[in-house]
Write an enzyme that holds these catalytic residues in place. Structure first.
Site, mmCIF file in Angstrom:
data_model
loop_
_atom_site.group_PDB
_atom_site.id
_atom_site.type_symbol
_atom_site.label_atom_id
_atom_site.label_comp_id
_atom_site.label_asym_id
_atom_site.label_seq_id
_atom_site.Cartn_x
_atom_site.Cartn_y
_atom_site.Cartn_z
ATOM 1 N N CYS A 132 41.497 33.110 4.846
ATOM 2 C CA CYS A 132 42.600 32.438 5.520
ATOM 3 C C CYS A 132 42.702 32.830 7.002
ATOM 4 C CB CYS A 132 43.889 32.708 4.747
ATOM 5 S SG CYS A 132 45.189 31.539 5.123
ATOM 6 N N ARG B 166 53.530 23.247 5.085
ATOM 7 C CA ARG B 166 52.458 24.218 4.870
ATOM 8 C C ARG B 166 51.684 23.786 3.626
ATOM 9 N NH1 ARG B 166 52.515 28.937 7.517
ATOM 10 N NH2 ARG B 166 51.393 30.063 5.906
ATOM 11 N N HIS C 162 43.344 32.785 -1.477
ATOM 12 C CA HIS C 162 43.867 34.102 -1.855
ATOM 13 C C HIS C 162 43.833 34.119 -3.379
ATOM 14 C CE1 HIS C 162 45.565 34.888 2.156
ATOM 15 N NE2 HIS C 162 45.943 33.636 2.175
HETATM 16 N N1 GLN Z 1 48.858 32.359 9.671
HETATM 17 C C1 GLN Z 1 47.851 31.506 9.166
HETATM 18 C C2 GLN Z 1 48.332 30.140 8.689
HETATM 19 O O1 GLN Z 1 49.450 29.983 8.250
HETATM 20 C C3 GLN Z 1 47.123 32.246 8.064
HETATM 21 C C4 GLN Z 1 47.955 32.526 6.859
HETATM 22 C C5 GLN Z 1 47.222 33.269 5.784
HETATM 23 O O2 GLN Z 1 46.347 34.100 6.074
HETATM 24 N N2 GLN Z 1 47.608 33.030 4.540
HETATM 25 O O3 GLN Z 1 47.551 29.210 8.750
#
Ligand code: GLN
Length: 242
Positions: free
Chosen positions: A93, A129, A190
């Site tokens: 990520c 998101r 993840h």
């Molecule tokens: N901050 C980044 C995003 O939201 C990565 C988030 C993460 O590593 N889960 O895209």
């Protein structure tokens, strides 16, 4: 046999169980009689990637990503040569986003990436998101399952890990997930990804052994428990979109 893993910024980049990837690598090495030494790297001063056999970078919030970017940029050339030389690496990520040209946050701030690979990541204002469980069909690894939570959308034309069946992956348009470049895996998964997907874990271990030892006996493990858990998630996720 002995291998060394550099785990970058474990104190800052560790979201949604990312540390489990390091534990999975350690365990699957141990079960084969391979000693995997893990070195936590919290400052990149004087760090040489030629001293390790693989590296891992987890995900982070935008704030932590910003701090880590400063550290990583100090050894940008080290990362570039290691990746070109085929060092196995797993980057998750935020850790994946670093390798591209930039990451534009939802507030419009542009965090420069290491610009090692030709891609970029942008969050979209007023867009949701990308959150939830994810299923990817991969030619190389079979069904990959995990969990994603990111605002950034990544765009590139490199080889990917596979096709997104449930979830989002790189962005909410292409239906592709991650990147596979030499032995580098970048992914939004993840979960953590490795315990749930032993084929991916073994790919990284094998690549490290190939680089270091050339010929060796690779002990196959019994993966019934891991693969049954993976299969269960695949069935659940497929049902969830019917
Ligand atoms: N901050 C980044 C995003 O939201 C990565 C988030 C993460 O590593 N889960 O895209």
């Amino acid at each position: 046999m002995d291998l060394k893993l550099y785990h970058f910024m474990p104190d800052k980049l560790n979201l949604y169980g990312d540390i489990g990837n390091v534990i999975a690598l350690k365990k699957r090495c141990e079960w084969r009689g391979i000693n995997l030494e893990i070195e936590n790297i919290t400052s990149t001063d004087g760090v040489k990637l030629t001293d390790c056999d693989m590296f891992f970078i987890g995900g982070g919030s935008d704030r932590e990503q910003c701090i880590a970017t400063e550290q990583f940029s100090k050894i940008k050339n080290e990362f570039k040569s290691a990746i070109e030389d085929g060092i196995p690496a797993l980057t998750i990520c935020g850790g994946y986003q670093f390798l591209g040209e930039y990451y534009k946050t939802v507030d419009g701030d542009k965090l420069p990436g290491l610009n090692i690979l030709d891609f970029y990541t942008e969050s979209k204002k007023d867009a949701p998101r990308l959150i939830g469980n994810i299923l990817v069909e991969s030619e190389k690894f079979g069904n990959i399952v995990g969990f994603e939570n990111h605002g950034g959308r990544t765009y590139h034309n490199y080889e990917t890990l596979g096709n997104v069946v449930v979830g989002y992956g790189n962005n909410d348009e292409d239906k592709k997930e991650g990147i596979l470049y030499n032995n580098l895996i970048g992914t939004y998964l993840h979960g953590p990804i490795l315990p749930k997907n032993p084929n991916v874990t073994d790919y990284l271990i094998k690549a490290a052994l190939d680089n270091k030892y050339g010929t060796y006996d690779f002990i196959e493990l019994n993966n019934d428990i891991e693969l049954n858990a993976n299969k269960h998630m695949v069935e659940l996720l497929k049902k969830s979109v019917k």
